[in-house]
Scaffold this motif. Sequence first.
Motif, PDB file in Angstrom:
ATOM      1  N   CYS A  20       0.859  -1.037  -0.099  1.00 49.64           N
ATOM      2  CA  CYS A  20      -0.338  -0.181   0.201  1.00 49.64           C
ATOM      3  C   CYS A  20       0.829   1.145  -0.441  1.00 49.64           C
ATOM      4  CB  CYS A  20      -0.824  -0.280   1.537  1.00 49.64           C
ATOM      5  SG  CYS A  20      -1.241  -1.570   1.733  1.00 49.64           S
ATOM      6  N   THR A  51      -5.968  -4.382  -2.591  1.00 49.27           N
ATOM      7  CA  THR A  51      -7.006  -4.743  -1.152  1.00 49.27           C
ATOM      8  C   THR A  51      -7.114  -3.763  -0.321  1.00 49.27           C
ATOM      9  OG1 THR A  51      -5.217  -5.986  -0.953  1.00 49.27           O
ATOM     10  CG2 THR A  51      -7.490  -7.227  -1.322  1.00 49.27           C
ATOM     11  N   CYS A  52      -6.451  -2.675  -0.851  1.00 48.80           N
ATOM     12  CA  CYS A  52      -5.831  -1.196   0.298  1.00 48.80           C
ATOM     13  C   CYS A  52      -6.750  -1.016   0.431  1.00 48.80           C
ATOM     14  CB  CYS A  52      -4.361  -1.005  -0.322  1.00 48.80           C
ATOM     15  SG  CYS A  52      -2.914  -1.501  -0.196  1.00 48.80           S
ATOM     16  N   HIS A  53      -6.544  -0.050   2.072  1.00 54.23           N
ATOM     17  CA  HIS A  53      -7.492   0.945   2.222  1.00 54.23           C
ATOM     18  C   HIS A  53      -7.558   2.255   1.617  1.00 54.23           C
ATOM     19  CE1 HIS A  53     -10.749   3.315   5.011  1.00 54.23           C
ATOM     20  NE2 HIS A  53     -10.576   2.482   4.647  1.00 54.23           N
ATOM     21  N   THR A  55      -7.899   5.362   2.046  1.00 54.83           N
ATOM     22  CA  THR A  55      -7.255   6.536   3.019  1.00 54.83           C
ATOM     23  C   THR A  55      -6.840   6.159   4.305  1.00 54.83           C
ATOM     24  OG1 THR A  55      -8.935   7.640   4.033  1.00 54.83           O
ATOM     25  CG2 THR A  55      -9.016   8.565   1.872  1.00 54.83           C
ATOM     26  N   ARG A  56      -5.891   7.019   4.538  1.00 47.21           N
ATOM     27  CA  ARG A  56      -5.362   5.819   6.045  1.00 47.21           C
ATOM     28  C   ARG A  56      -5.409   7.364   6.417  1.00 47.21           C
ATOM     29  NH1 ARG A  56       1.123   4.990   5.634  1.00 47.21           N
ATOM     30  NH2 ARG A  56       1.832   6.948   4.252  1.00 47.21           N
TER      31      ARG A  56
END
Length: 168
Positions: A20, A51-53, A55-56
């Motif tokens: 990511c 599969t990464c979100h 935003t963080r």
Amino acid sequence: MKYPVLLLVTLCFGLAAAKCKYRRSGDWTACSAEGLKTRTDVLKEQKSDPTCHPTRNISKACREDCQYERRRLATWGECDQMSSTVTGTRNLVSGTGCPATVTEVFDCRVQRRFDRKSGRRAARKGQKKAQRKAQRRQNKQDKQQRRLARKQRRQQRQQNRQAAQAQN
């Protein structure tokens, strides 16, 4: 096969870990009441796994604006025997938008060591300061006594001269 170990490592570990990559999308927010500032990062879709979100959120402590009293001056509670921790509260010295107090939890051994060092140092420093003050006071008194003795000797000499002149 020339590199079987490398291929095996790539197959075992390369597929399991999602990569990511994020980019900064803005600046840090102002400090919150908890003493934290946050920033939101956005996923780089071309360089990241699907599969990464998207935003963080990253949070970190506001350290540059908030100044708190030193730990040795903090108000410490008693050591909790169950958790072997002690809690201390430090008050705000300077800063805007900062919490008025910060609560810290330490292992009891760390806090005891902290108390021992600062306590001894402070006691010795206080004793030395009192000794220097007493010494200065004594020096001042001695100096005043020497001045008074010189003055009395001068007056005695002057009286002796006047008496000698009166007899001549």
